[in-house]
Write a protein that holds these residues in place. Structure first.
Motif, PDB file in Angstrom:
ATOM      1  N   ALA A 445      51.050   5.774  56.145  1.00 15.80           N
ATOM      2  CA  ALA A 445      49.964   6.437  56.866  1.00 15.80           C
ATOM      3  C   ALA A 445      48.977   5.417  57.422  1.00 15.80           C
ATOM      4  O   ALA A 445      48.558   5.492  58.592  1.00 15.80           O
ATOM      5  CB  ALA A 445      49.242   7.428  55.950  1.00 15.80           C
ATOM      6  N   LEU A 446      48.580   4.448  56.599  1.00 13.91           N
ATOM      7  CA  LEU A 446      47.630   3.422  57.055  1.00 13.91           C
ATOM      8  C   LEU A 446      48.238   2.573  58.162  1.00 13.91           C
ATOM      9  O   LEU A 446      47.578   2.267  59.163  1.00 13.91           O
ATOM     10  CB  LEU A 446      47.212   2.527  55.879  1.00 13.91           C
ATOM     11  CG  LEU A 446      46.423   3.186  54.740  1.00 13.91           C
ATOM     12  CD1 LEU A 446      46.108   2.148  53.665  1.00 13.91           C
ATOM     13  CD2 LEU A 446      45.132   3.811  55.251  1.00 13.91           C
ATOM     14  N   ALA A 447      49.492   2.184  58.001  1.00 12.26           N
ATOM     15  CA  ALA A 447      50.144   1.332  58.997  1.00 12.26           C
ATOM     16  C   ALA A 447      50.247   2.026  60.348  1.00 12.26           C
ATOM     17  O   ALA A 447      50.134   1.390  61.401  1.00 12.26           O
ATOM     18  CB  ALA A 447      51.530   0.913  58.506  1.00 12.26           C
ATOM     19  N   SER A 448      50.452   3.343  60.337  1.00 13.28           N
ATOM     20  CA  SER A 448      50.594   4.072  61.603  1.00 13.28           C
ATOM     21  C   SER A 448      49.305   4.071  62.408  1.00 13.28           C
ATOM     22  O   SER A 448      49.326   4.280  63.628  1.00 13.28           O
ATOM     23  CB  SER A 448      51.035   5.510  61.329  1.00 13.28           C
ATOM     24  OG  SER A 448      49.982   6.269  60.765  1.00 13.28           O
ATOM     25  N   SER A 449      48.162   3.862  61.727  1.00 11.16           N
ATOM     26  CA  SER A 449      46.875   3.813  62.431  1.00 11.16           C
ATOM     27  C   SER A 449      46.588   2.439  63.016  1.00 11.16           C
ATOM     28  O   SER A 449      45.549   2.238  63.645  1.00 11.16           O
ATOM     29  CB  SER A 449      45.737   4.211  61.475  1.00 11.16           C
ATOM     30  OG  SER A 449      45.792   5.597  61.187  1.00 11.16           O
ATOM     31  N   LEU A 450      47.508   1.484  62.823  1.00 10.04           N
ATOM     32  CA  LEU A 450      47.315   0.125  63.340  1.00 10.04           C
ATOM     33  C   LEU A 450      48.031  -0.086  64.672  1.00 10.04           C
ATOM     34  O   LEU A 450      48.433  -1.199  64.981  1.00 10.04           O
ATOM     35  CB  LEU A 450      47.821  -0.901  62.313  1.00 10.04           C
ATOM     36  CG  LEU A 450      47.005  -1.038  61.027  1.00 10.04           C
ATOM     37  CD1 LEU A 450      47.710  -1.969  60.049  1.00 10.04           C
ATOM     38  CD2 LEU A 450      45.607  -1.548  61.323  1.00 10.04           C
ATOM     39  N   GLY A 451      48.203   0.972  65.430  1.00 17.97           N
ATOM     40  CA  GLY A 451      48.866   0.841  66.726  1.00 17.97           C
ATOM     41  C   GLY A 451      47.886   0.357  67.779  1.00 17.97           C
ATOM     42  O   GLY A 451      47.281   1.164  68.487  1.00 17.97           O
TER      43      GLY A 451
END
Length: 505
Positions: A445-451
């Protein structure tokens, strides 16, 4: 223009490739799968390709998946569509109503301009840069990232136009489309909106989608509370923001140390807002009620213990979805003008504030994930990934692979599509390997917000890219640096250390 052409080619490719891939998988033999799992795999391949390439809107694809599952006999209709009434959807629904009330009643602008009008900001371009980011981040923790970006974008544009006018008055002519500081401020506006979304479960769709997947696919795992999420959400948000601020300021610094007139510009905007209105006060009351109800379980747990009778009663009568609905529905009962029958929020405004597409996306993603679990497809996929990782990989490798994979997918599709594709597989594989599924779920979830690299990655990126002040090469350069630092040095350590310490295991 080039970006639009690429999007059109991507859609055309997906429209053709999705059905062809589904037909191919349908006719290929998969002896290890049941007929239902085999047919679901074919449907999932179509859904996956269409989530990535978007020949039709993502919510449409989210409805198509369960519909096809019923048509081909993978699941009965009540089972296929039951997740469209998942309680977490109503957590989102209540959050949407609160966010709409903030926007309709001007509370969002009051918060944003309130941050920028603080004395420490002044006329320093560096502090203005920081204040814009903080305002975006604070709002997007509670309001959708897209809505926050849409609100803050014109504020940032107005500030840049004021800077251009003030510099012109002092004999310095600048072209905002080729001005480093303008590029940096636009990117800060977009990135901070995405970063703020990690703060709470309702901050951005991937957070709530992963919590839904945990409930459906790993019922044996401890429930993640609103307050628990905020513990690591605060840390992740602060570290992501620090990295973004340092990287963007070093790449796009201002060429002046003071911007004459900036303080007056911001002050004039604050004065235009006037005093606090009854509607704004009521919105704060409703929002405060929701926050208190969200945080109360953690306080009660500390006082009475997590397994006490009072905790069981509270969880039964006021779960987080009901807390959100209480706050959201409260807005329709708090009067602004009784004589005219005016409430803090009316139904028409409320309906306009509900992102129905996101709710359908969430329901469709949960539906497909749940069917993957019940048909055994997730176990089969998890077993394949397990073998690819050498049979029994270390937890750090396992979490790292899924976080990086989700980030890469989010960069070239969208974070919602990425989370729907990767989320259920990550949790299923974690259970198969005997790992606690919560750390990898949070990490994904956190990684997906790093786009941060591409305009298509997130709506805030697309919004600021449309200004013409952000060359694609600059977005890629700054985004890739923040992505690498964010996923390797922040996300993975947080989920393996902090998340595990909070939830145990």
């Amino acid at each position: 223009m080039e970006n639009m052409q690429f999007d059109n080619k991507r859609r055309i490719f997906g429209a053709i490739a999705g059905p062809l891939l589904a037909i191919l998988i349908w006719w290929l033999p998969f002896e290890a799968l049941s007929a239902e799992a085999h047919h679901l795999l074919a449907i999932m391949s179509l859904v996956a390709v269409w989530w990535i390439t978007e020949p039709v809107a993502i919510p449409v694809t989210s409805l198509l998946g369960p519909t096809l599952c019923v048509l081909v006999g993978v699941a009965p209709v009540d089972k296929a569509f039951s997740n469209f009434a998942n309680p977490l959807i109503f957590l989102f629904l209540g959050g949407f109503l609160l966010a709409k009330a903030m926007m309709v009643n001007g509370l969002d602008k009051r918060i944003a301009y309130g941050v920028m009008s603080m004395k420490w900001v002044g006329d320093s371009p560096r502090r203005i840069f920081l204040a814009i980011g903080l305002a975006c981040m604070m709002c997007s923790g509670w309001i959708s990232n897209t809505a926050t970006a849409a609100m803050m974008f014109p504020i940032s544009l107005g500030l840049l136009e004021a800077i251009r006018t003030m510099m012109a008055a002092n004999g310095k002519v600048i072209d905002l489309k080729n001005y480093k500081y303008a590029t940096g401020l636009m990117l800060m506006t977009a990135y901070a909106c995405s970063i703020g979304g990690v703060l709470t479960p309702i901050g951005t769709p991937p957070n709530i989608i992963m919590l839904g997947f945990l409930d459906e696919l790993a019922p044996q795992a401890p429930t993640v509370s609103f307050f628990q999420w905020m513990i690591w959400g605060v840390v992740a948000m602060a570290l992501y923001f620090l990295v973004a601020y340092v990287v963007l300021w070093r790449m796009f610094p201002s060429d002046v140390s003071h911007i004459q007139g900036a303080r007056e510009f911001i002050r004039s905007r604050v004065e235009e807002l006037g005093g606090w209105t009854r509607a704004q006060k009521n919105t704060m009351i409703a929002f405060g009620v929701a926050v208190v109800l969200w945080v109360a379980p953690s306080v009660l747990s500390l006082i009475h213990g997590p397994h006490s009778e009072i905790m069981k009663a509270y969880d039964s009568h006021c779960p987080e979805s009901i807390a959100a609905m209480v706050g959201g529905l409260f807005l329709f009962f708090l009067p602004v003008d009784l004589k005219k029958g005016k409430m803090t929020l009316d139904w028409k405004e409320g309906v306009e504030g509900i992102e129905w597409g996101t709710l359908l996306l969430f329901g469709g993603g949960l539906a497909m994930g749940s069917l993957m679990y019940t048909t055994g497809l997730s176990d089969w996929i998890g077993g394949g990934i397990k073998e690819m990782m050498g049979g029994q990989p270390s937890e750090i490798l396992f979490v790292g692979v899924f976080c990086v994979t989700c980030l890469l997918l989010a960069e070239f599709t969208s974070h919602t599509a990425a989370i729907n594709l990767i989320g259920s597989i990550a949790i299923g594989t974690a259970v198969s390997l005997g790992f606690n599924p919560i750390p990898v779920a949070v990490g994904v979830a956190l990684a997906s917000s790093l786009g941060f690299m591409m305009p298509v990655s997130t709506p805030p990126n697309a919004i600021v890219y449309a200004s013409g002040m952000v060359p694609i090469t600059k977005m890629i350069r700054s985004g890739i640096i923040i992505d690498i630092i964010g996923v390797l040095l922040i996300t993975i350590p947080i989920v393996l250390l902090l998340v595990k310490a909070v939830v145990g295991g």
